[in-house]
Design a protein around this motif. Structure first.
Motif, PDB file in Angstrom:
ATOM      1  N   ILE A  98       0.844  -1.204   0.000  1.00 36.59           N
ATOM      2  CA  ILE A  98       0.000   0.000   0.000  1.00 36.59           C
ATOM      3  C   ILE A  98       0.876   1.251   0.000  1.00 36.59           C
ATOM      4  O   ILE A  98       0.546   2.255  -0.635  1.00 36.59           O
ATOM      5  CB  ILE A  98      -0.944  -0.006   1.218  1.00 36.59           C
ATOM      6  CG1 ILE A  98      -1.800  -1.290   1.229  1.00 36.59           C
ATOM      7  CG2 ILE A  98      -1.830   1.220   1.234  1.00 36.59           C
ATOM      8  CD1 ILE A  98      -2.618  -1.535  -0.018  1.00 36.59           C
TER       9      ILE A  98
ATOM     10  N   LEU B 250      -7.932   0.246   3.031  1.00 38.80           N
ATOM     11  CA  LEU B 250      -6.560  -0.266   2.885  1.00 38.80           C
ATOM     12  C   LEU B 250      -5.716   0.452   3.929  1.00 38.80           C
ATOM     13  O   LEU B 250      -5.062   1.466   3.651  1.00 38.80           O
ATOM     14  CB  LEU B 250      -6.045  -0.008   1.470  1.00 38.80           C
ATOM     15  CG  LEU B 250      -6.929  -0.558   0.334  1.00 38.80           C
ATOM     16  CD1 LEU B 250      -6.370  -0.168  -1.031  1.00 38.80           C
ATOM     17  CD2 LEU B 250      -7.049  -2.072   0.437  1.00 38.80           C
TER      18      LEU B 250
ATOM     19  N   LEU C 269      -1.169  -5.657  -1.832  1.00 38.71           N
ATOM     20  CA  LEU C 269      -2.548  -5.641  -2.323  1.00 38.71           C
ATOM     21  C   LEU C 269      -3.220  -6.992  -2.142  1.00 38.71           C
ATOM     22  O   LEU C 269      -4.401  -7.080  -1.819  1.00 38.71           O
ATOM     23  CB  LEU C 269      -2.553  -5.238  -3.810  1.00 38.71           C
ATOM     24  CG  LEU C 269      -2.186  -3.771  -4.107  1.00 38.71           C
ATOM     25  CD1 LEU C 269      -1.946  -3.586  -5.602  1.00 38.71           C
ATOM     26  CD2 LEU C 269      -3.277  -2.834  -3.617  1.00 38.71           C
TER      27      LEU C 269
ATOM     28  N   TYR D  75      -5.384  -7.909   0.921  1.00 34.62           N
ATOM     29  CA  TYR D  75      -6.785  -7.470   0.998  1.00 34.62           C
ATOM     30  C   TYR D  75      -7.673  -8.182  -0.022  1.00 34.62           C
ATOM     31  O   TYR D  75      -8.845  -7.824  -0.170  1.00 34.62           O
ATOM     32  CB  TYR D  75      -6.859  -5.960   0.789  1.00 34.62           C
ATOM     33  CG  TYR D  75      -6.200  -5.165   1.902  1.00 34.62           C
ATOM     34  CD1 TYR D  75      -6.868  -4.909   3.092  1.00 34.62           C
ATOM     35  CD2 TYR D  75      -4.892  -4.699   1.776  1.00 34.62           C
ATOM     36  CE1 TYR D  75      -6.270  -4.197   4.111  1.00 34.62           C
ATOM     37  CE2 TYR D  75      -4.287  -3.981   2.794  1.00 34.62           C
ATOM     38  CZ  TYR D  75      -4.977  -3.735   3.964  1.00 34.62           C
ATOM     39  OH  TYR D  75      -4.370  -3.034   4.990  1.00 34.62           O
TER      40      TYR D  75
END
Length: 531
Positions: free
Chosen positions: A475, A509, A516, A519
């Motif tokens: 992120i 997030l 990524l 999630y």
């Protein structure tokens, strides 16, 4: 001059230097003069033989070289409780040498006599001892209670006592000490190899307020625990590690207030022994580290149902065991109150090479788990684990008779036995469809590119942008990319995403260090950017 041997020396605990043992014989030994003590040592390496000498067996040992003979003057039979307390806290008579000899104090060349100085010093010691609430006399050679009622007169405010690694030979000695402490709440008598009552005796009120009791490495059996427990009416925590306990019995009328039970380092006969303690109504924490168990089963409950066993159990430790099948982890989902699990160092953990996937599998299989191996499970982590689990085993589910149409959904008993939570995950996230599962590789987290739409919902002038990003991108790096696009510092950006399959659900997030894929973002999803 030969040391005097106590009349009750046989069976007493003794120390010799740093070694501890139990007296198994008192008397003469052939072709030698004087009295000898035959000692069975806790550490067999300290011994020389099995209790025999020149063909005569004087005593018996568990270990073939665990015994030896020593002279009485080499053996320390210990001191009474109060003597140990005064020595440990510097409140014994030896500290009064500042007053000179007797009742006198020396000032230069003059000696001044103080009448009643002994009684004044004694009163000061009494006051100081009465202030003690938490007392530790660990490794102080305590072997007996001392004069009757002396402890209650001297240490009236004691609540917590550490008596570990002393020379206590029997549970009666512990009772003799505890009975003089009116409000005793915590007691540690670990590392005292002592005798416990083997038949039902009159119940002592010595432990009427006791809440925490440690009996690690004392040699106690479970049968003896249940006999003694009749005198522990409000006990909440019981520590019994390293006692060679192999078989359990049902505690029908005792230990009903227990909240924590530690049975670690006892080689239990099998996992079914746990059923015998499963009805303890208030048990919240069970420690079963290194108990040799290879499986866990709750046969009273079927797939997706909760067991009636261990109704209050919140924290379970089963690390360092022999659990090799994932079916035992499935069974843990049947525990209605389980929130925290420790399960490291079990063979089943070797079945998956990727540690992150391993953690995801455990999280997905146990629905109410909040802490795994001392790490908190965040909501996003649970969601990601459950979505991945649903996808990873989706192909198996379809092949076993699963179907997105409820009327045609009939997965086999074999599939449900291996994945009992799968139906619940389908209800939660929707059943996987064939198109969604095409090309899915089980149990892999490949470095694939995701096609994502990036939107700024609060800035309509910013047109949506489509980007291809590796699913391993963190992120933090996504924010770096957005800085180059939007010229907004990453620290001010707040990211979330909407799944193309779950309309109206927005997931934050919130962890810059996570990729990524953590999630469960997929191609076609939309990343929302706010600042």
């Amino acid at each position: 001059m030969a040391a005097e041997v106590p009349p009750d020396a046989l069976g007493r605990r003794v120390s010799c230097g740093t070694d501890y043992g139990t007296v198994r014989y008192v008397g003469s030994v052939s072709r030698t003069a004087g009295i000898w003590l035959g000692v069975e040592w806790d550490d067999p390496q300290r011994g020389k033989h099995d209790g025999s000498y020149e063909g005569t067996q004087y005593f018996k040992c568990r270990h073939p070289k665990g015994g030896s003979f020593i002279r009485p003057n080499k053996a320390n039979f210990g001191v009474d409780f109060l003597t140990a307390v005064k020595d440990r806290y510097g409140l014994n008579d030896k500290q009064d040498v500042q007053y000179g000899t007797g009742n006198t104090v020396v000032f230069g060349t003059k000696t001044v006599e103080f009448v009643g100085m002994d009684s004044v010093a004694e009163q000061q010691r009494q006051v100081q001892l009465n202030k003690l609430v938490d007392i530790s006399v660990r490794e102080c050679a305590v072997s007996q209670a001392g004069q009757e009622e002396e402890i209650s007169r001297t240490c009236a405010n004691m609540r917590h006592i550490n008596l570990s690694k002393n020379l206590i030979s029997s549970w009666e000695t512990v009772i003799a000490i505890a009975s003089q402490v009116q409000n005793l709440e915590t007691l540690n008598v670990s590392e005292n190899k002592m005798r416990f009552p083997s038949t039902s005796t009159s119940i002592s009120s010595a432990f009427s307020n006791l809440k925490i009791l440690a009996l690690n490495q004392t040699g106690i059996t479970w049968t003896e625990v249940l006999l003694c427990a009749q005198g522990w009416p409000v006990l909440e925590e019981l520590y019994l590690s390293s006692n060679n306990i192999t078989v359990l019995e049902r505690p029908d009328t005792v230990l009903q207030t227990l909240k924590l039970l530690d049975l670690s380092d006892n080689q239990l006969l099998d996992g079914n022994q746990l059923h015998l303690i499963a009805q303890l109504p208030r048990l919240e924490q069970l420690i079963l580290r290194n108990t040799g168990i290879s499986s866990i089963r709750f046969p009273d409950a079927g797939f997706g149902c909760k067991t009636k066993m261990f109704p209050s159990l919140k924290r379970l430790a089963i690390n360092d065991n022999k659990i090799s099948q994932w079916s035992s982890i499935n069974e843990l989902d049947k525990l209605p109150s389980l929130r925290a699990l420790q399960c490291n160092n079990n063979p089943f953990m070797d079945t998956e090479k990727n540690p992150e996937t391993l953690i995801q599998l455990i999280i997905a299989k146990i629905s109410q788990l909040e802490v795994l191996n001392n790490c908190e499970i965040l909501p996003a982590e649970r969601r990601g684990a459950e979505l991945d689990y649903r996808k990873i085993f989706g192909k198996d589910w379809l092949e076993a008779g699963g179907h997105w149409n409820p009327e045609k959904n009939k997965p086999s008993e074999e599939f449900l036995a291996a994945h009992p939570r799968y139906p619940a995950l389908c209800l939660k996230y929707g059943a996987p469809e064939e198109g969604e599962l095409k090309g899915q590789q089980p149990l892999t987290l490949k470095n694939q590119l995701l096609t994502l739409t990036i939107k700024c919902p609060e800035k309509p002038e910013q047109k949506p942008v489509e980007k291809k990003l590796p699913e391993s991108m963190t992120i933090q790096k996504v924010k770096g990319l957005l800085y180059r696009l939007l010229r907004i510092p990453g620290s001010e950006l707040k990211l979330s995403y909407e799944s193309s399959k779950l309309e109206g659900k927005e997931v934050e997030l919130d962890n810059d260090l996570k990729p990524l894929q953590f999630y469960s973002i997929e191609s076609g999803d939309c990343v929302l950017v706010r600042w």
